[in-house]
Design a protein around this motif. Structure first.
Motif, PDB file in Angstrom:
ATOM      1  N   LYS A  96       0.822  -1.207   0.000  1.00 21.12           N
ATOM      2  CA  LYS A  96       0.000   0.000   0.000  1.00 21.12           C
ATOM      3  C   LYS A  96       0.856   1.257   0.000  1.00 21.12           C
ATOM      4  N   MET A  97       0.280   2.308  -0.571  1.00 27.58           N
ATOM      5  CA  MET A  97       0.828   3.653  -0.472  1.00 27.58           C
ATOM      6  C   MET A  97       0.325   4.327   0.799  1.00 27.58           C
ATOM      7  N   PHE A  98      -0.806   3.840   1.318  1.00 26.28           N
ATOM      8  CA  PHE A  98      -1.462   4.360   2.514  1.00 26.28           C
ATOM      9  C   PHE A  98      -2.144   5.699   2.254  1.00 26.28           C
ATOM     10  N   VAL A  99      -2.867   5.757   1.117  1.00 25.91           N
ATOM     11  CA  VAL A  99      -3.724   6.913   0.857  1.00 25.91           C
ATOM     12  C   VAL A  99      -4.977   6.783   1.717  1.00 25.91           C
ATOM     13  N   GLU A 100      -5.640   7.910   1.983  1.00 27.85           N
ATOM     14  CA  GLU A 100      -6.801   7.925   2.862  1.00 27.85           C
ATOM     15  C   GLU A 100      -8.074   8.122   2.064  1.00 27.85           C
ATOM     16  N   VAL A 101      -9.121   7.400   2.446  1.00 26.14           N
ATOM     17  CA  VAL A 101     -10.379   7.438   1.724  1.00 26.14           C
ATOM     18  C   VAL A 101     -10.926   8.864   1.702  1.00 26.14           C
ATOM     19  N   GLY A 102     -11.416   9.265   0.516  1.00 24.38           N
ATOM     20  CA  GLY A 102     -12.006  10.582   0.366  1.00 24.38           C
ATOM     21  C   GLY A 102     -11.021  11.694   0.070  1.00 24.38           C
ATOM     22  N   LYS A 103      -9.739  11.441   0.207  1.00 25.41           N
ATOM     23  CA  LYS A 103      -8.727  12.467  -0.027  1.00 25.41           C
ATOM     24  C   LYS A 103      -8.421  12.585  -1.520  1.00 25.41           C
ATOM     25  N   GLU A 104      -8.021  13.785  -1.938  1.00 23.47           N
ATOM     26  CA  GLU A 104      -7.565  14.002  -3.304  1.00 23.47           C
ATOM     27  C   GLU A 104      -6.042  13.899  -3.343  1.00 23.47           C
ATOM     28  N   VAL A 105      -5.537  13.108  -4.295  1.00 22.54           N
ATOM     29  CA  VAL A 105      -4.090  12.869  -4.388  1.00 22.54           C
ATOM     30  C   VAL A 105      -3.626  13.179  -5.805  1.00 22.54           C
ATOM     31  N   ARG A 106      -2.499  13.875  -5.911  1.00 28.00           N
ATOM     32  CA  ARG A 106      -1.948  14.235  -7.215  1.00 28.00           C
ATOM     33  C   ARG A 106      -1.519  12.982  -7.994  1.00 28.00           C
ATOM     34  N   VAL A 107      -1.663  13.063  -9.312  1.00 29.67           N
ATOM     35  CA  VAL A 107      -1.266  11.960 -10.178  1.00 29.67           C
ATOM     36  C   VAL A 107       0.208  11.632  -9.992  1.00 29.67           C
ATOM     37  N   GLU A 108       1.064  12.646  -9.876  1.00 26.78           N
ATOM     38  CA  GLU A 108       2.497  12.397  -9.712  1.00 26.78           C
ATOM     39  C   GLU A 108       2.775  11.596  -8.441  1.00 26.78           C
ATOM     40  N   ASP A 109       2.086  11.917  -7.362  1.00 32.37           N
ATOM     41  CA  ASP A 109       2.272  11.169  -6.122  1.00 32.37           C
ATOM     42  C   ASP A 109       1.738   9.748  -6.255  1.00 32.37           C
ATOM     43  N   LEU A 110       0.617   9.600  -6.933  1.00 33.77           N
ATOM     44  CA  LEU A 110       0.058   8.265  -7.139  1.00 33.77           C
ATOM     45  C   LEU A 110       0.996   7.401  -7.983  1.00 33.77           C
ATOM     46  N   LEU A 111       1.628   8.014  -8.998  1.00 32.17           N
ATOM     47  CA  LEU A 111       2.588   7.266  -9.810  1.00 32.17           C
ATOM     48  C   LEU A 111       3.735   6.750  -8.949  1.00 32.17           C
ATOM     49  N   ARG A 112       4.247   7.605  -8.068  1.00 31.70           N
ATOM     50  CA  ARG A 112       5.320   7.160  -7.175  1.00 31.70           C
ATOM     51  C   ARG A 112       4.816   6.069  -6.231  1.00 31.70           C
ATOM     52  N   GLY A 113       3.573   6.203  -5.819  1.00 35.68           N
ATOM     53  CA  GLY A 113       2.997   5.169  -4.969  1.00 35.68           C
ATOM     54  C   GLY A 113       2.907   3.831  -5.667  1.00 35.68           C
ATOM     55  N   VAL A 114       2.620   3.861  -6.975  1.00 29.97           N
ATOM     56  CA  VAL A 114       2.536   2.622  -7.764  1.00 29.97           C
ATOM     57  C   VAL A 114       3.914   2.052  -8.028  1.00 29.97           C
ATOM     58  N   ILE A 115       4.837   2.901  -8.513  1.00 35.38           N
ATOM     59  CA  ILE A 115       6.120   2.419  -9.021  1.00 35.38           C
ATOM     60  C   ILE A 115       7.120   2.167  -7.909  1.00 35.38           C
ATOM     61  N   VAL A 116       7.225   3.089  -6.961  1.00 32.66           N
ATOM     62  CA  VAL A 116       8.222   2.956  -5.894  1.00 32.66           C
ATOM     63  C   VAL A 116       7.707   2.070  -4.765  1.00 32.66           C
ATOM     64  N   GLN A 117       6.468   2.347  -4.322  1.00 37.25           N
ATOM     65  CA  GLN A 117       5.928   1.628  -3.168  1.00 37.25           C
ATOM     66  C   GLN A 117       5.098   0.410  -3.553  1.00 37.25           C
ATOM     67  N   SER A 118       4.847   0.220  -4.848  1.00 28.15           N
ATOM     68  CA  SER A 118       4.032  -0.894  -5.343  1.00 28.15           C
ATOM     69  C   SER A 118       2.635  -0.893  -4.726  1.00 28.15           C
ATOM     70  N   GLY A 119       2.082   0.298  -4.529  1.00 31.99           N
ATOM     71  CA  GLY A 119       0.804   0.419  -3.840  1.00 31.99           C
ATOM     72  C   GLY A 119      -0.377  -0.074  -4.651  1.00 31.99           C
ATOM     73  N   ASN A 120      -1.065  -1.067  -4.113  1.00 30.93           N
ATOM     74  CA  ASN A 120      -2.307  -1.519  -4.747  1.00 30.93           C
ATOM     75  C   ASN A 120      -3.367  -0.428  -4.675  1.00 30.93           C
ATOM     76  N   ASP A 121      -3.394   0.301  -3.544  1.00 37.72           N
ATOM     77  CA  ASP A 121      -4.375   1.370  -3.395  1.00 37.72           C
ATOM     78  C   ASP A 121      -4.150   2.468  -4.428  1.00 37.72           C
ATOM     79  N   ALA A 122      -2.902   2.861  -4.626  1.00 34.55           N
ATOM     80  CA  ALA A 122      -2.603   3.902  -5.616  1.00 34.55           C
ATOM     81  C   ALA A 122      -2.962   3.446  -7.025  1.00 34.55           C
ATOM     82  N   SER A 123      -2.718   2.178  -7.323  1.00 32.69           N
ATOM     83  CA  SER A 123      -3.048   1.641  -8.644  1.00 32.69           C
ATOM     84  C   SER A 123      -4.545   1.733  -8.917  1.00 32.69           C
TER      85      SER A 123
END
Length: 379
Positions: A96-123
Motif C-alpha cells: 500500500k501507499m497508505f492513501v486515505e479514503v475521500g482524499k484528493e491525491v496528485r497523479v504524480e504522487d500516485l505514480l510514485r505510490g505505484v512504481i516505488v511503493q508498489s501500492g495496490n491502493d494507488a493503482s
C-alpha cells in the motif's frame, strides 16, 4: 574482413565473413520463466518458456504506469491533476501507499505510490480516475497491450491481484518494458527512484538491483504465492541496454542474485556490432539497358546486430538481386535483399533500395547496349 564475389543463376552474391561462437546459448536458470533481450536490436540472449502464460503479480503495474504515461503524453492528464481515493482503493490489501479514503491525491504522487511503493491502493485510484472502474481499466490495459504486440496478455485489474484470467508472458513484459523506455523517456525516471514517503510513511523501492551500481534503472518486482518471485529489470551500460524478465523464483534473495547474474552474463558475453548506417551503399549492381551502367544499393536504416563477444569470424552477410537490374529504376525502389546469417542466430533480412533513378536507354541505345552485352558480357 574478407570479401567474396560470385555469380550464380543470375544472382550476384557478396559475402562478408565473420566468426560466430555460440558461447552460452544453453545457460540455465532456476527461474520458471525468463527472457533476456537487447533493447536496441531485439536479440533474445536467453529464453526459458518466454511465451508461457503466467501470473505477473505486481509486474502488472508496469502496464498501469504505461496507460498513465500515455494519458500524460497526449494531454488527457497532467501530473498535477488529482483523483479522489475510493473506499475500494483504501480497503485493498497487499502492498500500500497508505492513501486515505475521500482524499484528493496528485497523479504524480500516485505514480510514485505505484512504481516505488508498489501500492495496490494507488493503482486502483489511478485506474478509477482514468476509466471510471478498475474493471474498465483492465479492458483498456488488455486493448493497449495487444496494440503493443503483447498478444498473450490479458489484464483483469491494475494491481496484479490474483485472478485466473489475469495473465501475461515474459516476452510480453519485455516488449512492454521496451515501449515504456522508448515511448516515455520523460517519465522513465520514476522507476529508478529509491524511496518515497507518503502519509509520513517512508518506503523503499522493492527493486533489489537499483542499489548495486550495475546500471539498473528499472522496472518492477512482483510476488504472489502462485506467481512466485519475479522481476522485470532494465540496465544500461556503455550505451547498451538489456531488458530482463524472470518469474517463478523461490525467494526475494534468489530473485536478486539470479537477476544480477543474468544481466552480468548478458553484458559480459554479448556485444552489439554496427554493420551499416542508414544511407550506406552496400553494393553497386549492374544495370541492363539503362542510362547508367550501375546503381548503388543503399540500406534504409541502421543495421546493428547482437553477437557473442567471441564472434567475429563465421557470420555471412549476403546481398542478392537479379543481375543485371533492368531499367527503368526508380530511386528508392527495393531491388535487393541483405541477409545476415550465423549459427544459432535467427536470419536477418533487410531490403536494399536503389540509391538513384536510372532511366531506360532510347531505342538506338538499347540496340547498341544489347550488342555490347552479347560481345563483351555484363559491364
Amino acid at each position: 574482413m574478407m570479401f567474396r564475389n560470385s555469380v550464380r543463376s543470375g544472382l550476384i552474391l557478396v559475402a562478408i565473413l565473420f566468426a560466430f561462437v555460440s558461447s552460452a546459448a544453453a545457460l540455465e536458470t532456476p527461474a520458471r520463466e525468463a527472457i533476456l533481450v537487447d533493447h536496441d536490436t531485439g536479440a533474445v540472449l536467453l529464453a526459458k518458456k518466454p511465451d508461457t502464460k503466467m501470473p505477473p503479480a505486481s509486474m502488472t503495474k508496469i502496464m498501469t504506469a504505461y496507460l498513465v504515461f500515455e494519458h500524460l503524453k497526449d494531454g488527457r492528464l497532467s501530473l498535477d491533476d488529482t483523483f479522489v481515493v475510493s473506499e475500494k482503493a483504501w480497503r485493498k490489501g497487499g502492498s500500500k501507499m497508505f492513501v486515505e479514503v475521500g482524499k484528493e491525491v496528485r497523479v504524480e504522487d500516485l505514480l510514485r505510490g505505484v512504481i516505488v511503493q508498489s501500492g495496490n491502493d494507488a493503482s486502483i485510484v489511478l485506474a478509477e480516475g482514468i476509466a471510471g472502474t478498475e474493471e474498465a481499466f483492465g479492458e483498456m490495459m488488455t486493448e493497449t497491450a495487444h496494440e503493443l504486440g503483447m498478444s498473450n496478455s490479458t489484464f483483469q485489474n491494475a494491481t496484479g491481484w490474483p485472478h485466473e484470467d489475469h495473465r501475461t508472458t515474459a516476452r510480453d513484459l519485455a516488449t512492454l518494458s521496451k515501449h515504456i523506455i522508448s515511448d516515455f523517456p520523460e517519465h522513465y525516471h520514476f522507476f529508478s527512484e529509491l524511496e518515497f514517503t507518503w502519509n509520513d510513511i517512508r518506503q523503499y523501492n522493492r527493486n533489489p538491483l537499483l542499489r548495486r551500481n550495475m546500471g539498473v534503472d528499472g522496472l518492477k518486482t512482483g510476488h504472489t504465492q502462485n506467481a512466485g518471485y519475479g522481476l522485470t529489470a532494465s540496465a544500461e551500460r556503455d550505451g547498451r541496454r538489456l531488458i530482463l524478465v524472470v518469474n517463478g523464483l523461490n525467494s526475494a534473495k534468489q530473485r536478486a542474485s539470479e537477476s544480477a547474474r543474468l544481466l552480468e552474463w548478458g553484458f559480459r558475453e554479448f556485444q552489439n556490432y554496427a554493420l551499416y548506417e542508414a544511407g550506406d551503399t552496400v553494393e553497386e549492381a549492374p544495370v541492363w539497358l539503362g542510362e547508367a551502367d550501375r546503381v548503388p544499393l543503399k540500406i534504409r536504416e541502421d543495421l546493428k546486430i547482437t553477437l557473442p563477444r567471441t564472434a567475429r569470424e563465421s557470420m555471412t552477410v549476403t546481398v542478392t538481386y537479379d543481375s543485371p537490374v533492368p531499367a527503368p529504376i526508380r530511386e528508392g525502389q527495393e531491388i535487393a535483399t541483405l541477409r545476415v546469417e550465423a549459427p544459432d542466430m535467427e536470419t536477418v533480412e533487410v531490403p536494399l533500395e536503389a540509391g538513384m533513378a536510372v532511366d531506360q536507354l532510347g531505342p538506338l541505345g538499347r540496340i547498341v547496349s544489347s550488342l555490347e552485352y552479347l560481345v563483351f558480357g555484363a559491364p
